[in-house]
Enzyme design. Structure first.
Site, mmCIF file in Angstrom:
data_model
loop_
_atom_site.group_PDB
_atom_site.id
_atom_site.type_symbol
_atom_site.label_atom_id
_atom_site.label_comp_id
_atom_site.label_asym_id
_atom_site.label_seq_id
_atom_site.Cartn_x
_atom_site.Cartn_y
_atom_site.Cartn_z
ATOM 1 N N ASN A 9 0.870 -1.184 0.000
ATOM 2 C CA ASN A 9 0.000 0.000 0.000
ATOM 3 C C ASN A 9 0.902 1.227 0.000
ATOM 4 O O ASN A 9 1.522 1.539 1.012
ATOM 5 C CB ASN A 9 -0.900 -0.036 1.248
ATOM 6 C CG ASN A 9 -1.713 1.245 1.395
ATOM 7 O OD1 ASN A 9 -1.772 2.079 0.479
ATOM 8 N ND2 ASN A 9 -2.341 1.403 2.549
ATOM 9 N N LYS A 11 0.090 4.250 -0.180
ATOM 10 C CA LYS A 11 -0.534 5.429 0.447
ATOM 11 C C LYS A 11 -0.327 6.649 -0.459
ATOM 12 O O LYS A 11 -0.305 6.503 -1.683
ATOM 13 C CB LYS A 11 0.009 5.631 1.867
ATOM 14 C CG LYS A 11 -0.090 4.342 2.698
ATOM 15 C CD LYS A 11 0.181 4.507 4.157
ATOM 16 C CE LYS A 11 0.036 3.157 4.859
ATOM 17 N NZ LYS A 11 0.177 3.239 6.307
ATOM 18 N N HIS A 95 -9.377 1.117 5.353
ATOM 19 C CA HIS A 95 -8.049 1.304 5.942
ATOM 20 C C HIS A 95 -8.172 2.238 7.147
ATOM 21 O O HIS A 95 -8.974 3.177 7.132
ATOM 22 C CB HIS A 95 -7.077 1.891 4.905
ATOM 23 C CG HIS A 95 -5.659 1.852 5.388
ATOM 24 N ND1 HIS A 95 -5.159 2.785 6.263
ATOM 25 C CD2 HIS A 95 -4.656 0.967 5.158
ATOM 26 C CE1 HIS A 95 -3.896 2.478 6.540
ATOM 27 N NE2 HIS A 95 -3.569 1.369 5.884
ATOM 28 N N GLU A 97 -6.540 4.636 8.136
ATOM 29 C CA GLU A 97 -6.371 6.063 7.846
ATOM 30 C C GLU A 97 -7.654 6.644 7.248
ATOM 31 O O GLU A 97 -7.992 7.807 7.502
ATOM 32 C CB GLU A 97 -5.158 6.259 6.922
ATOM 33 C CG GLU A 97 -3.849 5.989 7.676
ATOM 34 C CD GLU A 97 -2.718 5.443 6.827
ATOM 35 O OE1 GLU A 97 -2.770 5.555 5.595
ATOM 36 O OE2 GLU A 97 -1.778 4.877 7.428
ATOM 37 N N GLU A 167 -4.897 -4.952 10.670
ATOM 38 C CA GLU A 167 -3.869 -3.923 10.815
ATOM 39 C C GLU A 167 -4.081 -3.175 12.124
ATOM 40 O O GLU A 167 -4.854 -2.199 12.160
ATOM 41 C CB GLU A 167 -3.941 -2.930 9.646
ATOM 42 C CG GLU A 167 -3.671 -3.543 8.295
ATOM 43 C CD GLU A 167 -3.142 -2.503 7.306
ATOM 44 O OE1 GLU A 167 -2.043 -2.710 6.776
ATOM 45 O OE2 GLU A 167 -3.821 -1.482 7.082
ATOM 46 N N GLY A 173 3.093 2.175 10.734
ATOM 47 C CA GLY A 173 4.038 3.269 10.575
ATOM 48 C C GLY A 173 4.795 3.623 11.844
ATOM 49 O O GLY A 173 5.441 4.663 11.927
ATOM 50 N N SER A 212 4.009 -2.314 10.170
ATOM 51 C CA SER A 212 5.461 -2.399 10.323
ATOM 52 C C SER A 212 6.032 -3.767 9.919
ATOM 53 O O SER A 212 6.948 -4.282 10.568
ATOM 54 C CB SER A 212 5.882 -2.015 11.753
ATOM 55 O OG SER A 212 5.474 -0.686 12.057
HETATM 56 P P1 13P Z 1 3.422 0.266 7.605
HETATM 57 O O1 13P Z 1 3.915 -1.008 6.973
HETATM 58 O O2 13P Z 1 4.160 1.469 7.148
HETATM 59 O O3 13P Z 1 3.306 0.131 9.092
HETATM 60 O O4 13P Z 1 1.902 0.479 7.060
HETATM 61 C C1 13P Z 1 0.988 -0.542 7.177
HETATM 62 C C2 13P Z 1 -0.244 -0.161 6.432
HETATM 63 O O5 13P Z 1 -0.987 0.714 6.830
HETATM 64 C C3 13P Z 1 -0.526 -0.869 5.173
HETATM 65 O O6 13P Z 1 -1.824 -0.625 4.730
#
Ligand code: 13P
Length: 250
Positions: A9, A11, A95, A97, A167, A173, A212
Site C-alpha cells: 500500500n 498510500k 483502511h 487512515e 492492521e 508506521g 510495520s
Molecule cells: P506500515 O507497513 O508502514 O506500518 O503500514 C501498514 C499499512 O498501513 C498498510 O496498509
C-alpha cells in the site's frame, strides 16, 4: 499449502519516476513461481502507468479506496468501475487512515465493500484496534464490530471473494510490529468468527497482517497458522525492502 499474498500500500507516496523504478524492480525481482501473490496499491494518478507496466506479468494491482456510488456528483471521488477500467483486481476498504482521517464508519466501509463487489473488484477489508482499545481489552470487540457491519450488509458468502487485513492501528508506521503471537491470536479470532458461519469460507479466507512488516519480521509472521501474508506500507516503497518481504513467502 497456502499461497501467501504480499501487498504494498503506497498510500500518498510516489512520483512518476518512483513508480517506474519501483514497479520495474518489483516485477523483475519477484516471479510468478515465487511463494507469494504480489500486489500493489498505488495512488490513483499512477494506475494507468501501473497497468501499462504490469499487464501480462504476475503482478496484481488495486485502488486504495472507492466511492460507494457508481457515478455522480462526488467531486474528487473515484468509482469501482473506474478502477476496473485501469485493470484493478483489488481495492482496499476501511483502511484505518480512511476511518480515522476521513471519518469512515463501519457502515460506510460496508457500503464501499458492497460497491467493490458490484464492480467486480475483490475488496481487501482492513480491520484493527487502536492502542487504547487494546489496552482496555476491546480488541476482539472492535474487530468483530468492523466485520459484523459487512456481514450484516453483504452476508458471509461475500467473503468467498474478499480478503481481510488485520492492521492494528498502533503498529502502522510506528516500527512496533505486533508479535507473531499477538497477530496470530487476532487472526485466529477472525477465522473462527467466520468458521462459526461457514467452515469452507473460513478455511479459504486470506487474512493478511499489516503494521510495520519488514524483511526481518515477515518470515516469522507468515509462519503463523492463520497469517496468509502481509499488507505493507513503508517497506513497500523501496524495491529491496519489498522484495525482501516477498522472499519470506518462499
Ligand atoms: P506500515 O507497513 O508502514 O506500518 O503500514 C501498514 C499499512 O498501513 C498498510 O496498509
Amino acid at each position: 499449502m497456502r499461497r501467501i499474498m504480499v501487498a504494498g500500500n503506497w498510500k500518498m507516496h510516489g512520483s512518476l519516476e518512483m513508480v517506474e523504478t519501483l514497479l520495474g524492480g518489483v516485477i523483475n525481482g519477484s516471479g510468478p513461481d515465487s511463494g507469494a501473490d504480489v500486489v500493489v496499491f498505488p495512488p490513483f494518478p499512477y494506475l494507468q502507468l501501473v497497468q501499462s507496466m504490469a499487464s501480462g506479468t504476475h503482478l496484481g494491482w488495486g485502488g486504495q479506496t472507492l466511492n460507494p456510488e457508481p457515478k455522480g456528483a462526488h467531486t474528487g471521488e473515484v468509482s469501482g468501475s473506474m478502477l476496473k477500467d485501469f485493470g484493478c483486481t483489488y481495492v482496499l476498504v476501511g483502511h484505518s487512515e480512511r476511518r480515522a482521517i476521513y471519518g469512515e464508519s463501519n457502515e460506510d466501509v460496508a457500503s464501499r465493500f458492497e460497491a467493490a463487489q458490484s464492480a467486480g473488484l475483490v475488496p481487501v477489508l482492513c480491520v484493527g484496534e487502536t492502542i487504547e482499545q487494546r489496552e482496555t481489552g476491546l480488541t476482539e470487540e472492535v474487530v468483530a464490530g468492523q466485520i459484523d457491519a459487512i456481514l450484516a450488509r453483504s452476508g458471509v458468502s461475500a467473503f468467498e471473494q474478499a480478503i481481510v487485513a488485520y492492521e492494528p492501528v498502533w503498529a502502522i508506521g510506528t516500527g512496533h510490529t505486533a508479535s507473531p503471537e499477538q497477530a496470530q491470536a487476532v487472526h485466529a479470532f477472525i477465522r473462527n468468527k467466520f468458521a462459526a458461519l461457514d467452515d469452507t469460507i473460513a478455511g479459504r479466507l486470506r487474512i493478511l497482517y499489516g503494521g510495520s512488516v519488514k524483511g526481518s519480521n515477515a518470515t516469522e509472521l507468515f509462519a503463523q497458522a492463520d497469517i496468509d501474508g502481509g499488507l505493507v506500507g513503508g517497506a513497500s516503497l523501496t524495491v529491496e525492502d519489498f522484495l525482501a518481504i516477498c522472499r519470506c513467502a518462499d
